[in-house]
Design a protein around this motif. Structure first.
Motif, mmCIF file in Angstrom:
data_model
loop_
_atom_site.group_PDB
_atom_site.id
_atom_site.type_symbol
_atom_site.label_atom_id
_atom_site.label_comp_id
_atom_site.label_asym_id
_atom_site.label_seq_id
_atom_site.Cartn_x
_atom_site.Cartn_y
_atom_site.Cartn_z
ATOM 1 N N SER A 94 0.723 -0.941 0.205
ATOM 2 C CA SER A 94 -0.541 0.178 0.108
ATOM 3 C C SER A 94 0.566 1.640 -0.129
ATOM 4 O O SER A 94 0.254 2.468 -0.139
ATOM 5 C CB SER A 94 -0.934 -0.279 1.235
ATOM 6 N N CYS A 95 1.918 1.319 0.134
ATOM 7 C CA CYS A 95 3.293 2.090 0.591
ATOM 8 C C CYS A 95 2.208 3.002 1.517
ATOM 9 O O CYS A 95 2.767 4.417 1.196
ATOM 10 C CB CYS A 95 2.799 3.166 -0.940
ATOM 11 N N ASP A 119 4.649 -0.189 3.580
ATOM 12 C CA ASP A 119 3.028 -0.371 3.984
ATOM 13 C C ASP A 119 2.528 0.071 5.194
ATOM 14 O O ASP A 119 1.582 0.120 5.447
ATOM 15 C CB ASP A 119 2.866 -1.671 3.971
ATOM 16 N N LYS A 288 -3.592 2.589 -2.407
ATOM 17 C CA LYS A 288 -2.346 2.606 -1.561
ATOM 18 C C LYS A 288 -2.477 4.442 -1.456
ATOM 19 O O LYS A 288 -2.991 5.411 -2.007
ATOM 20 C CB LYS A 288 -1.661 3.230 -3.055
#
Length: 290
Positions: A94-95, A119, A288
Motif C-alpha cells: 500500500s505504501c 506499508d 494505495k
C-alpha cells in the motif's frame, strides 16, 4: 454535559456536525479519556470488577494490583491526528507507511510484525496484545520468554494494552507479561481495558444497531480514537479476500491465517466504518497511499 456539547455541535455544519455530535455521544456514554483504562485515579484498593464477559465472576483490586496500574490516563486529549492500523492484507504493497508515521498517535493490534515499514510504518504509541498470542506462541511465558521480549521491543516505548478483566481464564497470563517485562528490565508498561468502559461501549453500539457477539479489539480502539482524536484514519481495515479491484489478497498483511470463526463479525463492523467514512466522521483508507 451532553446537552451543552450538542448545542455547540448545532452551530456546526455538515461533516463537522457529524463529528462533533458523534464525539459528544461517545463522551456521554463511555468517557475514554477517564475510563478507557483501569488507572489508580479511577480505581481504589478494595474495588471489585465484574469480568466483562462473565458478570458473575469478580476480581478484587488488591494493593499489588493497584500498584501495577498507571496513575492517570495515557491520553492527553485532544490529539490532533490518529492512525488506527489494522492488520488486513489490504495494507500489503500500500505504501502507507510514511503517511501512518506522520500521525500524532498510532494504534496497532496484536503485536504485528514490523518488517513491512514501507506499508505499515514504524511509529507505535499503543499496541494491543491478545492473551492467546502469549499462550499459543510463547507457552504462557513458562518457556520462550526471550523470543517474547524480542518481539515486544519492536514497539518500545509504547504501552501494551491487554484485556485483563474480560476473561477470567486469561488474567494470570496477562500478569505474567508484566512480570516478564520487569524481570528483563524493560521500561515498557502493560495497561488494561476498564471492563466498565467496554460494557458501556458495547451497549452504545448495540443501540446504534451493531449486534455482534462481541466487539473486536479493532472496533473498540476505533471508538476510542473517535472520542479523543480530532482526525481518525483507518488503515488495514478490510475484511474481504479481494482488494477493491478484485485481486486476491492475504487475510493479514503478514500471513494468510484465517480468523477464528464466530469470534467477531468484521463485515458488520466494516459497514459501520463505511457509514462513518461517508459522513466524514473518519477516513477509511483502503487504496494505495501515493
Amino acid at each position: 454535559m451532553l446537552n451543552n456539547n450538542v448545542k455547540q455541535c448545532d452551530l456546526l455544519m455538515n461533516d463537522s456536525f457529524h463529528v462533533c455530535n458523534f464525539r459528544s455521544e461517545l463522551e456521554a456514554c463511555c468517557d475514554a479519556a477517564r475510563y478507557f483504562l483501569v488507572t489508580q485515579e479511577n480505581t481504589q484498593i478494595g474495588d471489585k470488577f465484574n469480568y466483562e464477559t462473565q458478570k458473575s465472576r469478580q476480581i478484587v483490586v488488591t494493593e499489588t494490583l493497584h500498584n501495577m496500574l498507571p496513575k492517570t490516563s495515557i491520553f492527553n486529549k485532544p490529539i490532533r491526528s490518529c492512525a488506527v492500523v489494522g492488520n488486513g492484507g489490504i495494507l500489503r504493497n500500500s505504501c502507507c507507511g510514511a503517511e501512518i508515521d506522520q500521525a500524532d498517535y498510532v494504534f496497532r493490534f496484536n503485536l504485528p510484525p514490523m518488517n513491512y515499514s514501507d506499508d505499515t510504518g514504524r511509529k507505535t504509541n499503543l499496541v494491543t496484545a491478545n492473551p492467546s498470542i502469549v499462550s499459543k506462541r510463547y507457552s504462557r511465558l513458562h518457556e520462550r520468554r526471550r523470543p517474547f521480549m524480542d518481539l515486544v521491543k519492536n514497539y518500545e516505548p509504547a504501552p501494551i494494552l491487554m484485556a485483563a478483566f474480560s476473561f477470567p481464564s486469561t488474567t494470570d497470563v496477562i500478569f505474567k507479561v508484566i512480570y516478564t517485562l520487569e524481570e528483563f528490565g524493560s521500561q515498557q508498561k502493560v495497561v488494561y481495558h476498564h471492563p466498565n468502559y467496554l460494557t458501556n461501549l458495547a451497549v452504545y453500539w448495540t443501540e446504534k444497531g451493531l449486534v455482534v457477539r462481541r466487539l473486536s479489539s479493532g472496533f473498540m480502539i476505533v471508538s476510542t480514537a473517535l472520542e479523543i482524536c480530532d482526525e481518525v484514519t483507518l488503515y488495514g481495515f478490510w475484511p474481504f479476500d479481494q482488494d477493491t479491484n478484485g485481486k486476491p489478497i492475504l487475510h493479514h498483511y503478514y500471513d494468510n491465517m484465517s480468523p477464528k470463526r464466530g469470534a467477531h463479525s468484521m463485515p458488520d463492523e466494516f459497514f459501520f466504518y463505511s457509514q462513518m467514512h461517508s459522513k466524514g466522521i473518519l477516513k477509511l483508507q483502503v487504496g494505495k497511499c501515493f
